[in-house]
Design a protein around this motif. Structure first.
Motif, PDB file in Angstrom:
ATOM      1  N   GLU A 211       0.826  -1.214   0.000  1.00 18.72           N
ATOM      2  CA  GLU A 211       0.000   0.000   0.000  1.00 18.72           C
ATOM      3  C   GLU A 211       0.856   1.258   0.000  1.00 18.72           C
ATOM      4  OE1 GLU A 211      -2.935   0.294   3.102  1.00 18.72           O
ATOM      5  OE2 GLU A 211      -2.773  -1.879   3.361  1.00 18.72           O
ATOM      6  N   PHE A 212       1.919   1.198   0.799  1.00 20.78           N
ATOM      7  CA  PHE A 212       2.693   2.418   1.009  1.00 20.78           C
ATOM      8  C   PHE A 212       3.927   2.493   0.132  1.00 20.78           C
ATOM      9  CE2 PHE A 212       0.586   1.677   5.109  1.00 20.78           C
ATOM     10  CZ  PHE A 212      -0.196   2.804   5.117  1.00 20.78           C
ATOM     11  N   VAL A 213       4.678   1.449   0.170  1.00 23.53           N
ATOM     12  CA  VAL A 213       5.978   1.521  -0.497  1.00 23.53           C
ATOM     13  C   VAL A 213       5.858   0.964  -1.910  1.00 23.53           C
ATOM     14  CG1 VAL A 213       8.393   0.882  -0.346  1.00 23.53           C
ATOM     15  CG2 VAL A 213       7.051   1.161   1.724  1.00 23.53           C
ATOM     16  N   GLN A 214       6.188   1.781  -2.871  1.00 15.73           N
ATOM     17  CA  GLN A 214       6.074   1.316  -4.252  1.00 15.73           C
ATOM     18  C   GLN A 214       7.426   1.024  -4.879  1.00 15.73           C
ATOM     19  OE1 GLN A 214       3.800   4.413  -6.017  1.00 15.73           O
ATOM     20  NE2 GLN A 214       1.960   3.869  -4.902  1.00 15.73           N
ATOM     21  N   THR A 215       8.452   1.343  -4.177  1.00 12.85           N
ATOM     22  CA  THR A 215       9.795   1.083  -4.698  1.00 12.85           C
ATOM     23  C   THR A 215      10.565   0.244  -3.688  1.00 12.85           C
ATOM     24  OG1 THR A 215      10.507   3.144  -3.744  1.00 12.85           O
ATOM     25  CG2 THR A 215       9.990   3.156  -6.088  1.00 12.85           C
ATOM     26  N   PRO A 216      11.623  -0.425  -4.133  1.00 12.65           N
ATOM     27  CA  PRO A 216      12.364  -1.285  -3.208  1.00 12.65           C
ATOM     28  C   PRO A 216      13.122  -0.495  -2.144  1.00 12.65           C
ATOM     29  CG  PRO A 216      13.126  -1.522  -5.482  1.00 12.65           C
ATOM     30  CD  PRO A 216      12.161  -0.420  -5.477  1.00 12.65           C
ATOM     31  N   LEU A 217      13.538  -1.213  -1.125  1.00 10.37           N
ATOM     32  CA  LEU A 217      14.365  -0.601  -0.086  1.00 10.37           C
ATOM     33  C   LEU A 217      15.825  -0.716  -0.494  1.00 10.37           C
ATOM     34  CD1 LEU A 217      12.698  -2.310   2.976  1.00 10.37           C
ATOM     35  CD2 LEU A 217      12.285   0.001   2.177  1.00 10.37           C
ATOM     36  N   GLU A 218      16.627   0.141   0.104  1.00  5.32           N
ATOM     37  CA  GLU A 218      18.085  -0.008  -0.049  1.00  5.32           C
ATOM     38  C   GLU A 218      18.584  -0.675   1.212  1.00  5.32           C
ATOM     39  OE1 GLU A 218      19.887   3.466  -2.911  1.00  5.32           O
ATOM     40  OE2 GLU A 218      20.091   3.653  -0.756  1.00  5.32           O
ATOM     41  N   ILE A 219      19.160  -1.858   1.037  1.00  6.09           N
ATOM     42  CA  ILE A 219      19.660  -2.582   2.202  1.00  6.09           C
ATOM     43  C   ILE A 219      21.168  -2.721   2.045  1.00  6.09           C
ATOM     44  CG2 ILE A 219      19.467  -4.710   3.544  1.00  6.09           C
ATOM     45  CD1 ILE A 219      16.788  -5.104   1.891  1.00  6.09           C
ATOM     46  N   THR A 220      21.901  -2.203   3.002  1.00  3.69           N
ATOM     47  CA  THR A 220      23.357  -2.280   2.935  1.00  3.69           C
ATOM     48  C   THR A 220      23.869  -2.987   4.189  1.00  3.69           C
ATOM     49  OG1 THR A 220      23.144  -0.062   2.030  1.00  3.69           O
ATOM     50  CG2 THR A 220      25.369  -0.909   2.294  1.00  3.69           C
ATOM     51  N   TYR A 235      24.936  -5.410  -0.659  1.00  6.72           N
ATOM     52  CA  TYR A 235      24.035  -4.295  -0.971  1.00  6.72           C
ATOM     53  C   TYR A 235      22.971  -4.766  -1.947  1.00  6.72           C
ATOM     54  CZ  TYR A 235      22.546   0.117  -3.139  1.00  6.72           C
ATOM     55  OH  TYR A 235      21.814   1.160  -3.625  1.00  6.72           O
ATOM     56  N   VAL A 236      21.746  -4.283  -1.754  1.00  6.19           N
ATOM     57  CA  VAL A 236      20.703  -4.552  -2.753  1.00  6.19           C
ATOM     58  C   VAL A 236      19.752  -3.359  -2.782  1.00  6.19           C
ATOM     59  CG1 VAL A 236      19.124  -5.795  -1.184  1.00  6.19           C
ATOM     60  CG2 VAL A 236      19.096  -6.307  -3.616  1.00  6.19           C
ATOM     61  N   ASN A 237      19.264  -3.040  -3.952  1.00  4.57           N
ATOM     62  CA  ASN A 237      18.287  -1.953  -4.036  1.00  4.57           C
ATOM     63  C   ASN A 237      17.201  -2.252  -5.065  1.00  4.57           C
ATOM     64  OD1 ASN A 237      19.747  -1.697  -6.336  1.00  4.57           O
ATOM     65  ND2 ASN A 237      19.917   0.534  -6.269  1.00  4.57           N
ATOM     66  N   ILE A 238      16.949  -3.531  -5.277  1.00  4.99           N
ATOM     67  CA  ILE A 238      15.885  -3.913  -6.221  1.00  4.99           C
ATOM     68  C   ILE A 238      15.020  -5.005  -5.589  1.00  4.99           C
ATOM     69  CG2 ILE A 238      17.004  -3.368  -8.411  1.00  4.99           C
ATOM     70  CD1 ILE A 238      17.856  -6.385  -8.432  1.00  4.99           C
ATOM     71  N   PHE A 239      13.826  -5.157  -6.127  1.00  4.33           N
ATOM     72  CA  PHE A 239      13.029  -6.322  -5.748  1.00  4.33           C
ATOM     73  C   PHE A 239      13.624  -7.517  -6.501  1.00  4.33           C
ATOM     74  CE2 PHE A 239       9.568  -3.081  -5.156  1.00  4.33           C
ATOM     75  CZ  PHE A 239       9.470  -3.255  -3.794  1.00  4.33           C
ATOM     76  N   ASP A 240      14.221  -8.449  -5.777  1.00  6.43           N
ATOM     77  CA  ASP A 240      14.938  -9.516  -6.478  1.00  6.43           C
ATOM     78  C   ASP A 240      14.389 -10.908  -6.190  1.00  6.43           C
ATOM     79  OD1 ASP A 240      15.699  -9.574  -3.884  1.00  6.43           O
ATOM     80  OD2 ASP A 240      17.843  -9.463  -4.229  1.00  6.43           O
ATOM     81  N   CYS A 241      13.197 -10.980  -5.581  1.00  2.00           N
ATOM     82  CA  CYS A 241      12.639 -12.302  -5.280  1.00  2.00           C
ATOM     83  C   CYS A 241      11.594 -12.697  -6.321  1.00  2.00           C
ATOM     84  CB  CYS A 241      12.004 -12.307  -3.901  1.00  2.00           C
ATOM     85  SG  CYS A 241      13.232 -12.365  -2.622  1.00  2.00           S
TER      86      CYS A 241
END
Lengths: 576, 312
Positions: A211-220, A235-241
């Motif tokens: 509902e809220f987040v429409q873009t991926p998170l940045e996880i470092t 590091y990841v910044n995309i929806f990769d699943c």
């Protein structure tokens, strides 16, 4: 003249005083609005509101309030960091955060920050400030590791659908428009019962609220350097699943990292530039090594060979959201290695034989901090694994074994090629051309190898941990026919009548009659492990309508074609 | 009369030609080795090494008549040992720590150095005792210690224990160790052991839990091992078939001209010596030429050259 000069001077003074008043008002208003963020740098206070101070002291700013009486003051706290040295106009940082859990019935805590200089001043700014500040300022986690407010993630040993921790990022469109960095949360990952993270390979998994987040998170992922961020290790910044259909899932992300020695690890989570604020879930999991063992004449042939015969299993299995986190390692062996005397070269007694499957599995088992490995094997890979499983200390490192179309009783095609090597010349079977004669002999029905597998080599793991597939319904000679037509079409066989005659000769061969019920290369009876391990549960095996050379391929582009294989892999990977 | 003269003259000429051809063929194997040396002699320093190793090879016969290996009294230091362990980059931190915690105290016992004979004994004993454990730091140590000066100690141990049922595991461990020491001396030791181990040796018999000793030579990819493989390939009558086949197969992993041509010639030569060779084996040898081509053209990557041994 003098009067004119005096009037002119008075006019200037008047205008300037008016201008001063106007500036003052604007100035007063600006100090409340969030603005002038300092640059986002690791270890700096970058997530605070800054305001320009009128008086340059602590009194003007700030206290914190919420919409409900119950919210305050126990649950919320506000820090102010005034810069008093510069007097009016200097910068003041404000930051509010949750001190304790919100009262029951309140999912989110709203709070406002305003000055306590005077009621009028506060009231004068309230409308703007209340709306803008509370949503950005109140944070449950820190933005830098030094703070005591960082979250803690306990590493989960087993994969289930639970074990999530909650997080909340206070990023909103307005921040993006103002070119202001979004909120950041910091977590420390620890092994349960310890103050730091044990060595091993781990997975950080997140799920955002759609509902809220429409873009991926940045996880470092950072190694800790004292109380600061150290080296960045993942590091990841995309929806990769992927979901079960092989499509990208718009909520999940996974990032894997290796922890070589025990120590602190920080996870920094922030929303990407265009993100909205929202809730997310996060957890840390142990990662299982999965060893892929390919068959004869397949890839990878050496450790530097990037090809794989398992298609997307190697690179994607660890990113299926319904599959427990894992990392796949493709065991490199070459059936036609010039110096190999067949597959036995790759069977080791113990660690020490550097090319052996034992050494390969041990390396990964050790890397994953003694987490038992799963093995997925295809075809002749089953021979190597069967020989290795005879050793108890190898079997102790294994959780599950999945045999895909593995010829446990040999293949009639191998007998055919051993007995009639001239067939290779006649038909130019490119598959058999590529296979060393030693491995033909191993693969033949009635060979010493087959005898040893049934007479001497024990499978030292329980039947419930074994699974297998049986390839069917490809007709008796589909593969050979195809090869044969291929030879004709590229001109190796000059005429169609000659091709047909050759085919008729081939079909009469007694060995090939053994392939009547097969996956094109291995007879069904030979693939069926129930013949010698009758206790394998029914859920652990499938008959799949695939050709031998295609049975082990998990293709994201054609998930419908390999659903049975995927389901079997999924159930085995998630089994403990 | 004239006709008879012409016929006899032509016959004599043909006989001379045939004799010349036969003579040329008999000199072929000697020419091969000359070629190796003359082709490479002025190119790099490696060729000088090859030449030395070829010279050593010719002493092989004399060398192999001895029944034991010459052992020196040599030592390894504590600091040298720990540095070797810590520098093993492809082992994980935990694996190295396991060696330092479990193996080092048992080997050195507060002393600073240890004799190589004792070292080999202790490591092999330790490795045998831990054969049922998943973690095996003694075996890991065995793989790390790659000294070619250890070769005689291992070879001696193999010879001593190859016929004793109670000590056969010691010989097996040494076999594993031998495979890790990639050096031309290892090939020579192996060749020598092939001759010294009796045909009915226990080590040559198939056992369920261990490898048996075969005459297959280890295959190393070092340039200085090439002359040994070439020597064996060119002289199939001097070596047994299994030795010849592995040496011949090893040529595939070398991409220089001599290895390529000798591999092809070898297929013809072996058929002259072993006339009943299975056609499948011949076909197999021929079909492998394309792999060598792939290595030469760069289509397939060659295995990385091994690092030099620790005492080189």
């Amino acid at each position: 003249m003098n009067q004119k000069i005096i009037l002119f001077c008075l006019l200037i003074i008047g205008f300037s005083s008016v201008a001063f008043c106007t500036t003052y008002n604007e100035y007063y208003f600006q100090r409340i609005l969030p603005g002038n963020y300092i640059n986002q740098k690791v270890g700096e206070k970058h997530d605070y509101i800054t305001a320009n101070s009128i008086y340059g002291d602590t009194h003007e700013i700030a206290t914190c309030t919420g919409p409900n009486e119950n919210d305050l003051p126990d649950n919320l706290s506000v820090d102010t960091y005034p810069d008093t040295t510069n007097g009016p106009g200097s910068v003041v940082y404000i930051r509010g955060y949750i001190v304790s859990a919100p009262p029951e019935g309140n999912d989110k805590i709203a709070a406002s920050i305003y000055t306590d200089r005077s009621e009028n001043e506060a009231l004068g700014i309230q409308e703007d400030v209340f709306y803008n500040t509370w949503r950005y300022q109140i944070d449950d986690y820190a933005d830098v590791p030094q703070s005591t407010q960082i979250g803690t993630l306990l590493v989960l040993d087993n994969w289930t659908n639970d074990g999530w921790s909650n997080g909340y990022l206070f990023a909103e469109e307005i921040w993006y428009n103002k070119n202001i960095p979004a909120d950041i949360d910091v977590f420390e990952v620890v092994t349960s019962g310890k103050a730091e993270l044990d060595p091993g390979v781990y997975c950080i998994e997140t799920e955002v609220e759609l509902e809220f987040v429409q873009t991926p998170l940045e996880i470092t992922v950072y190694e800790a350097n004292g109380d600061n961020y150290g080296t960045q290790i993942a590091y990841v910044n995309i929806f990769d699943c992927f979901d079960d259909n092989g499509d990208i899932d718009n909520q999940r992300q996974r990032v894997y990292f290796l922890q070589e020695t025990a120590g602190k690890i920080y996870i920094k989570v922030n929303s990407t530039e265009t993100a909205f604020q929202g809730e997310y879930k996060i957890r840390a999991l142990k990662t299982r090594p999965v060893i892929l063992v390919h068959g004869i004449n397949a890839s990878p042939k050496s450790s530097s060979d990037p090809a794989t015969t398992f298609e997307h299993i190697r690179d994607c299995l660890g990113y299926f959201k319904e599959v427990a986190p894992c990392i796949c390692y493709d065991f490199p062996w070459w059936s036609k290695d010039p110096d190999a005397s067949g597959f036995e070269k790759y069977v080791g007694i113990n660690s020490g034989v550097s090319d052996s499957l034992y050494e390969f599995v041990y390396e990964k088992y050790d890397l994953h901090s003694d987490y038992k490995a799963n093995i997925i094997l295809h075809s002749m890979g089953g021979f190597i694994v069967r020989y290795q499983l005879d050793y108890q200390n190898f079997a102790d490192m294994i959780n599950q074994v999945l045999f895909i179309n593995s010829p446990q009783y040999g293949s009639d095609l191998a007998n055919f090629l051993v007995a009639r090597p001239e067939a290779v010349g006649i038909f130019n079977l490119s598959l058999s051309m590529d296979t060393s004669e030693q491995n033909y002999i191993h693969l033949s029905r009635g060979s010493d190898t087959i005898w040893k597998m049934h007479n001497e080599k024990d499978i030292n793991i329980p039947a419930s941990r074994i699974a297998f597939t049986v390839g069917t319904s490809r007709g008796p000679y589909k593969f050979l026919e195809a090869m044969f037509l291929y030879d004709y079409t590229i001109g190796r066989l000059a005429t169609l009548p000659r091709a047909q005659a050759a085919m008729r000769t081939l079909l009469k061969d007694r060995y090939l009659i053994g392939l009547k019920r097969s996956d094109g290369i291995v007879p069904v009876t030979s693939q069926n492990l129930l013949n010698f391990v009758p206790d394998i549960p029914k859920a652990n095996y499938y008959f799949i309508e695939k050709h031998h050379t295609e049975a082990q391929k998990l293709s994201l582009n054609k998930m419908n074609d390999c659903k049975e294989l995927y389901n079997l892999i999924k159930s085995r990977m998630n089994a403990q | 009369m004239k006709k008879k003269l012409i016929i006899s003259i032509t016959f004599i000429i043909m006989v001379i030609i045939v004799l010349l051809v036969i003579n040329k063929q008999s000199k072929q194997s000697e020419l091969v080795i000359d070629n190796i040396l003359t082709n490479q002699i002025n190119r790099t320093e490696k060729t000088i090494q090859s030449r030395e190793h070829l010279a050593q090879l010719f002493e092989l016969k004399r060398f192999s008549t001895n029944t034991s290996f010459f052992l020196k009294n040599e030592f390894i230091n504590f600091s040298q040992f720990t540095n070797i362990v810590l520098n093993k980059s492809d082992y994980s931190y935990r694996r190295k720590q396991r060696i330092l915690n479990n193996v080092v105290p048992k080997i050195f016992h507060n002393s600073n150095k240890i004799q190589l004979t004792n070292l080999v004994d202790l490591i092999i004993r330790g490795a045998i005792n831990e054969s049922t454990n998943i973690h095996s730091p003694f075996l890991d140590t065995l793989c790390i210690l790659r000294f070619h000066k250890l070769l005689p100690y291992m070879a001696n141990k193999i010879l001593e224990n190859s016929n004793k049922i109670s000590k056969i595991k010691d010989a097996e461990m040494c076999m594993t160790w031998l495979g890790h020491i990639q050096h031309p001396d290892t090939l020579q030791t192996h060749l020598k052991l092939n001759r010294l181990l009796t045909k009915d040796s226990l080590l040559r018999k198939e056992r369920r839990w261990a490898m048996k000793w075969t005459d297959n030579l280890p295959v190393f990819f070092r340039d200085d091992c090439l002359p040994i493989y070439l020597e064996i390939t060119c002289n199939p009558e001097k070596y047994n078939l299994t030795e010849w086949r592995t040496a011949h197969g090893a040529l595939l992993r070398f991409t220089n001209e001599i290895a390529v041509t000798e591999y092809k010639k070898g297929i013809k030569n072996i058929q002259k010596v072993h006339k009943n060779l299975h056609p499948l084996i011949i076909r197999d040898m021929r079909s492998r030429i394309k792999y060598q081509n792939d290595f030469c053209t760069g289509e397939k990557p060659l295995i990385k050259k091994p690092k030099p041994l620790l005492d080189e």
